[in-house]
Design a protein around this motif. Structure first.
Motif, mmCIF file in Angstrom:
data_model
loop_
_atom_site.group_PDB
_atom_site.id
_atom_site.type_symbol
_atom_site.label_atom_id
_atom_site.label_comp_id
_atom_site.label_asym_id
_atom_site.label_seq_id
_atom_site.Cartn_x
_atom_site.Cartn_y
_atom_site.Cartn_z
ATOM 1 N N GLN A 16 1.098 -1.541 0.277
ATOM 2 C CA GLN A 16 -0.149 -0.121 0.078
ATOM 3 C C GLN A 16 0.881 1.591 -0.303
ATOM 4 N N GLN A 17 2.195 0.899 0.531
ATOM 5 C CA GLN A 17 3.470 2.249 0.870
ATOM 6 C C GLN A 17 3.593 2.094 -1.226
ATOM 7 N N PHE A 18 3.707 1.184 -1.404
ATOM 8 C CA PHE A 18 4.603 1.151 -2.574
ATOM 9 C C PHE A 18 3.586 1.765 -3.627
ATOM 10 N N ASN A 19 3.797 2.971 -4.159
ATOM 11 C CA ASN A 19 2.643 3.242 -5.350
ATOM 12 C C ASN A 19 2.938 2.820 -6.697
ATOM 13 N N TYR A 20 3.766 1.491 -7.282
ATOM 14 C CA TYR A 20 3.514 0.778 -7.735
ATOM 15 C C TYR A 20 2.716 -0.275 -7.982
ATOM 16 N N ASP A 21 3.133 -0.870 -8.846
ATOM 17 C CA ASP A 21 2.410 -2.042 -8.892
ATOM 18 C C ASP A 21 3.633 -3.394 -9.005
ATOM 19 N N SER A 22 3.793 -3.813 -7.989
ATOM 20 C CA SER A 22 4.837 -4.629 -7.086
ATOM 21 C C SER A 22 4.684 -5.848 -8.133
ATOM 22 N N GLU A 23 3.160 -6.025 -8.080
ATOM 23 C CA GLU A 23 3.312 -7.734 -8.578
ATOM 24 C C GLU A 23 3.412 -7.898 -10.344
ATOM 25 N N ARG A 24 2.921 -7.092 -10.569
ATOM 26 C CA ARG A 24 2.585 -6.720 -12.422
ATOM 27 C C ARG A 24 4.177 -6.480 -12.418
ATOM 28 N N ALA A 25 5.477 -5.899 -11.608
ATOM 29 C CA ALA A 25 6.447 -5.979 -11.803
ATOM 30 C C ALA A 25 7.081 -7.130 -11.062
ATOM 31 N N ALA A 26 6.743 -7.747 -10.351
ATOM 32 C CA ALA A 26 7.853 -9.038 -10.215
ATOM 33 C C ALA A 26 7.597 -9.787 -11.629
ATOM 34 N N TYR A 27 6.248 -9.799 -11.969
ATOM 35 C CA TYR A 27 5.223 -10.728 -12.937
ATOM 36 C C TYR A 27 6.555 -10.767 -14.560
ATOM 37 N N ASN A 28 6.748 -8.840 -14.308
ATOM 38 C CA ASN A 28 7.577 -9.085 -16.451
ATOM 39 C C ASN A 28 8.778 -9.455 -16.070
ATOM 40 N N LEU A 29 9.285 -8.925 -14.840
ATOM 41 C CA LEU A 29 10.692 -9.080 -14.505
ATOM 42 C C LEU A 29 11.534 -10.349 -14.539
ATOM 43 N N TYR A 30 10.793 -11.486 -13.961
ATOM 44 C CA TYR A 30 10.086 -12.658 -14.412
ATOM 45 C C TYR A 30 10.088 -13.281 -16.004
ATOM 46 N N GLN A 31 9.901 -12.725 -16.598
ATOM 47 C CA GLN A 31 9.300 -13.353 -17.565
ATOM 48 C C GLN A 31 10.535 -12.842 -18.699
ATOM 49 N N ARG A 32 11.406 -11.631 -18.257
ATOM 50 C CA ARG A 32 12.190 -10.961 -18.678
ATOM 51 C C ARG A 32 13.099 -12.060 -18.316
ATOM 52 N N ALA A 33 13.620 -12.300 -17.880
ATOM 53 C CA ALA A 33 14.436 -13.512 -17.334
ATOM 54 C C ALA A 33 14.558 -14.230 -17.770
ATOM 55 N N GLN A 34 13.941 -14.751 -18.139
ATOM 56 C CA GLN A 34 13.288 -16.088 -18.803
ATOM 57 C C GLN A 34 13.662 -16.059 -20.223
ATOM 58 N N VAL A 35 13.536 -14.506 -20.643
ATOM 59 C CA VAL A 35 13.727 -14.340 -22.331
ATOM 60 C C VAL A 35 14.984 -14.709 -22.462
ATOM 61 N N LEU A 36 15.638 -13.653 -21.348
ATOM 62 C CA LEU A 36 17.752 -13.290 -21.407
ATOM 63 C C LEU A 36 17.831 -15.048 -21.301
ATOM 64 N N LYS A 37 17.546 -16.156 -20.196
ATOM 65 C CA LYS A 37 18.204 -17.095 -19.964
ATOM 66 C C LYS A 37 17.557 -17.985 -21.597
ATOM 67 N N ALA A 38 16.915 -18.158 -21.759
ATOM 68 C CA ALA A 38 16.600 -18.993 -23.105
ATOM 69 C C ALA A 38 17.624 -18.373 -24.367
ATOM 70 N N ALA A 39 17.944 -16.672 -24.577
ATOM 71 C CA ALA A 39 18.760 -16.394 -25.331
ATOM 72 C C ALA A 39 20.143 -17.179 -25.145
ATOM 73 N N GLU A 40 20.186 -16.711 -24.161
ATOM 74 C CA GLU A 40 21.935 -17.097 -23.711
ATOM 75 C C GLU A 40 21.857 -18.723 -24.195
ATOM 76 N N THR A 41 21.155 -19.377 -23.198
ATOM 77 C CA THR A 41 20.965 -21.177 -23.343
ATOM 78 C C THR A 41 21.349 -21.047 -25.314
ATOM 79 N N ARG A 42 21.144 -20.540 -25.858
ATOM 80 C CA ARG A 42 20.775 -20.729 -27.438
ATOM 81 C C ARG A 42 22.311 -20.513 -28.431
ATOM 82 N N ARG A 43 22.864 -19.764 -27.214
ATOM 83 C CA ARG A 43 23.820 -18.602 -27.675
ATOM 84 C C ARG A 43 25.180 -19.983 -27.232
#
Length: 90
Positions: free
Chosen positions: A37-64
């Protein structure tokens, strides 16, 4: 945290470990009602977006790094056997 989140979104931070750590921090805020409630952003959505981004980067790294034959060195042709006749001068 917001600056770091924006750096990930803009592609300036690409280390999946750093991104996962940041996602865990956002997730911790999302799981605590008072902090959320004290945080001005949607922290749950931010966490989800970051987990997705990390997954994409790991997949790209694995391919390389996944193809052991994919090297940056130029492949040279095998040496031909020495022609004894030409080496002897005749």
């Amino acid at each position: 945290m917001i600056d770091m989140y924006n750096s990930v979104r803009e592609g300036r931070v690409t280390d999946s470990k750093v991104i996962l750590d940041l996602a865990a921090r956002f997730e911790a805020i999302a799981s605590h009602p008072e902090a959320s409630q004290q945080f001005n952003y949607d922290s749950e959505r931010a966490a989800y977006n970051l987990y997705q981004r990390a997954q994409v980067l790991k997949a790209a790294e694995t391919r390389r790094t996944g193809d052991p034959d994919d090297t940056t060195e130029m492949k040279r042709p095998a040496r031909r056997p020495l022609n004894e006749n030409l080496a002897a001068g005749g």
